[in-house]
Design a protein around this motif. Structure first.
Motif, mmCIF file in Angstrom:
data_model
loop_
_atom_site.group_PDB
_atom_site.id
_atom_site.type_symbol
_atom_site.label_atom_id
_atom_site.label_comp_id
_atom_site.label_asym_id
_atom_site.label_seq_id
_atom_site.Cartn_x
_atom_site.Cartn_y
_atom_site.Cartn_z
ATOM 1 N N PHE A 250 18.945 -28.491 -15.763
ATOM 2 C CA PHE A 250 17.758 -28.229 -15.592
ATOM 3 C C PHE A 250 17.158 -26.805 -16.014
ATOM 4 N N LEU A 251 16.550 -27.041 -17.231
ATOM 5 C CA LEU A 251 16.160 -25.751 -17.660
ATOM 6 C C LEU A 251 14.638 -25.557 -18.068
ATOM 7 N N PRO A 252 14.138 -24.271 -17.806
ATOM 8 C CA PRO A 252 12.792 -23.950 -18.129
ATOM 9 C C PRO A 252 12.331 -24.036 -19.487
ATOM 10 N N LEU A 253 11.068 -24.656 -19.833
ATOM 11 C CA LEU A 253 10.808 -24.676 -21.225
ATOM 12 C C LEU A 253 10.027 -23.291 -21.685
ATOM 13 N N PRO A 254 10.574 -22.579 -22.597
ATOM 14 C CA PRO A 254 9.902 -21.447 -23.000
ATOM 15 C C PRO A 254 8.255 -21.691 -23.598
ATOM 16 N N TYR A 255 7.756 -20.567 -23.649
ATOM 17 C CA TYR A 255 6.139 -20.549 -23.966
ATOM 18 C C TYR A 255 5.958 -21.570 -25.016
ATOM 19 N N ASN A 256 6.689 -20.902 -26.138
ATOM 20 C CA ASN A 256 6.119 -21.682 -27.558
ATOM 21 C C ASN A 256 6.505 -23.090 -27.581
ATOM 22 N N ASP A 257 7.552 -23.323 -26.638
ATOM 23 C CA ASP A 257 8.160 -24.856 -26.777
ATOM 24 C C ASP A 257 6.955 -25.657 -26.000
ATOM 25 N N LEU A 258 6.505 -25.088 -24.840
ATOM 26 C CA LEU A 258 5.639 -25.599 -24.148
ATOM 27 C C LEU A 258 4.290 -25.793 -24.590
ATOM 28 N N GLU A 259 3.751 -25.060 -25.116
ATOM 29 C CA GLU A 259 2.591 -25.205 -26.165
ATOM 30 C C GLU A 259 2.835 -25.892 -27.400
ATOM 31 N N SER A 260 4.146 -26.178 -28.086
ATOM 32 C CA SER A 260 4.239 -27.198 -28.987
ATOM 33 C C SER A 260 4.169 -28.725 -28.398
ATOM 34 N N MET A 261 4.984 -28.775 -27.210
ATOM 35 C CA MET A 261 4.942 -30.088 -26.612
ATOM 36 C C MET A 261 3.468 -30.442 -26.269
ATOM 37 N N LYS A 262 2.695 -29.509 -25.676
ATOM 38 C CA LYS A 262 1.237 -30.152 -25.384
ATOM 39 C C LYS A 262 0.489 -30.435 -26.641
ATOM 40 N N LYS A 263 0.685 -29.922 -27.808
ATOM 41 C CA LYS A 263 0.142 -30.327 -29.273
ATOM 42 C C LYS A 263 0.593 -31.672 -29.517
ATOM 43 N N MET A 280 -5.686 -37.416 -19.504
ATOM 44 C CA MET A 280 -5.132 -36.229 -18.931
ATOM 45 C C MET A 280 -5.268 -35.163 -19.880
ATOM 46 N N THR A 281 -5.799 -33.956 -19.148
ATOM 47 C CA THR A 281 -6.286 -32.777 -19.956
ATOM 48 C C THR A 281 -4.876 -31.963 -20.004
ATOM 49 N N LEU A 282 -4.707 -31.315 -20.964
ATOM 50 C CA LEU A 282 -3.655 -29.991 -21.097
ATOM 51 C C LEU A 282 -4.631 -28.870 -21.687
ATOM 52 N N HIS A 283 -4.404 -27.918 -21.016
ATOM 53 C CA HIS A 283 -5.028 -26.643 -21.325
ATOM 54 C C HIS A 283 -4.329 -25.750 -22.318
ATOM 55 N N GLU A 284 -4.720 -25.171 -23.233
ATOM 56 C CA GLU A 284 -3.848 -23.998 -23.773
ATOM 57 C C GLU A 284 -3.602 -22.759 -23.025
ATOM 58 N N LEU A 285 -2.707 -22.263 -23.161
ATOM 59 C CA LEU A 285 -2.277 -21.021 -22.465
ATOM 60 C C LEU A 285 -1.819 -19.887 -23.254
ATOM 61 N N SER A 286 -2.622 -18.867 -23.033
ATOM 62 C CA SER A 286 -2.089 -17.609 -23.665
ATOM 63 C C SER A 286 -0.582 -16.928 -22.767
ATOM 64 N N LEU A 287 0.109 -16.258 -23.590
ATOM 65 C CA LEU A 287 1.395 -15.755 -23.263
ATOM 66 C C LEU A 287 1.106 -15.056 -21.992
ATOM 67 N N ASP A 288 0.162 -14.139 -21.766
ATOM 68 C CA ASP A 288 -0.200 -13.417 -20.620
ATOM 69 C C ASP A 288 -0.285 -14.367 -19.389
ATOM 70 N N GLU A 289 -0.933 -15.295 -19.623
ATOM 71 C CA GLU A 289 -1.253 -16.317 -18.717
ATOM 72 C C GLU A 289 -0.200 -16.840 -18.226
ATOM 73 N N PHE A 290 0.708 -17.138 -19.097
ATOM 74 C CA PHE A 290 2.079 -17.982 -18.911
ATOM 75 C C PHE A 290 3.109 -17.035 -17.931
ATOM 76 N N ILE A 291 2.947 -15.868 -18.557
ATOM 77 C CA ILE A 291 3.605 -14.648 -17.711
ATOM 78 C C ILE A 291 3.377 -14.774 -16.561
ATOM 79 N N SER A 292 1.977 -14.654 -16.090
ATOM 80 C CA SER A 292 1.393 -14.404 -14.868
ATOM 81 C C SER A 292 1.589 -15.507 -13.995
#
Length: 307
Positions: A250-263, A280-292
């Motif tokens: 059970f592993l977290p998905l890294p930021y770039n992979d998450l954004e790629s999955m959304k696309k 269903m709406t998926l919003h794009e996320l900046s790296l800073d928002e992701f970290i926060s």
């Protein structure tokens, strides 16, 4: 003078005879050419006839092969029918409860050799991993990850399969409600395989979440991914109904992979429930928002591993 005239007469007769011989020779040549043409024509006809016979033989062999294939296909169909009949008999016999164990040893569970997802043919006993510590720990981790989610997207090819028995199906539905609180979630979107489902499980999930639930179907996604509020996601190494059965991560998905999955989900139009006309709406996320957002979890660094 008379001698000269006589010689001319003899020469004329000689020329007449020669011309006759020449004409005769020409006639013979023409006749020979005509005969050769006839022979050539017969030869061509014979060649065509031989080629035609060869094609007929090829067609005959091909027809025999087709007939053999049809016969083999009929035999296989008959075998499939026999196996289906045996399966029906097997399903009927598995509905019988095992005798109670009066000794001190625990009653062993019955393990089905094949996976049967139709609710009307399942048994009334659980497989061993249901209720195991491993399954409980895995479900608890998943519950902690989902906690507080308002919108949740799940890609799981076997989400609507449930278990192998009626008690397992009941437990499975309870697991879903415990992990995804119906009173707290606003939107739940399931992306799954259209063939891997038990209608009874799917109907119950729809009753639990009502209009909050949307779904899409595809054969093109293998991995089990849970996306919370468009902000974080985890990769589950097995389907929800198989947690605890085999070793899985059970592993977290890294930021770039998450954004790629959304696309990819947007590109494949898998966020749209065509039957309910909802999206269903998926919003794009900046790296800073992701970290926060990820910093609210116990370990931040695990969300930053990868590309």
């Amino acid at each position: 003078m008379e001698k000269d005239i006589s010689m001319l007469h003899r020469l004329l007769h000689s020329m007449n005879d020669s011309s006759k011989d020449l004409l005769g020779l020409i006639d013979k040549i023409i006749a020979s050419i005509e005969n050769q043409k006839k022979l050539d024509t017969k030869s061509d006809v014979g060649k065509v006839e031989r080629e035609l016979e060869q094609e007929k033989e090829k067609n005959r062999v091909l027809k025999e092969e087709i007939n053999e294939f049809k016969n083999d296909l009929n035999v296989k169909k008959q075998k499939i029918n026999e196996l289906n009949l045996e399966l029906v008999k097997y399903k009927q016999t598995t509905n019988v409860l095992p005798p109670l164990n009066t000794g001190d040893e625990p009653q062993p569970s019955i393990l089905l050799p094949i996976k049967i997802t139709n609710d009307h043919i399942i048994t009334s006993v659980k497989k061993k991993y249901w209720g195991s510590i491993e399954r409980k720990v895995g479900l608890e981790q998943l519950k902690n990850f989902v906690e507080g989610a308002k919108e949740l997207i799940i890609t799981d090819s076997f989400f609507y399969c449930g278990g192998f028995s009626k008690p397992e199906n009941e437990e499975y539905l309870n697991n879903i409600k415990e992990i995804i609180d119906p009173s707290k979630i606003n939107k739940l979107h399931i992306i799954t395989n259209p063939k891997n489902k038990t209608d009874a499980i799917r109907d119950e999930v729809h009753k639990i979440y009502g209009k909050k639930l949307t779904e899409a179907f595809t054969f093109d996604i293998h991995d089990r991914i849970w996306i919370v509020d468009s902000k974080k996601a985890s990769l589950l190494g097995t389907s929800l109904n198989s947690i605890g059965n085999k070793l899985a991560f059970f592993l977290p998905l890294p930021y770039n992979d998450l954004e790629s999955m959304k696309k990819e989900l947007k590109k494949a139009k898998l966020l749209h429930d065509q039957k309910r006309k909802k999206r269903m709406t998926l919003h794009e996320l900046s790296l800073d928002e992701f970290i926060s957002f990820a910093s609210n979890d116990t370990v931040l660094s695990k969300y930053l591993i990868g590309n």
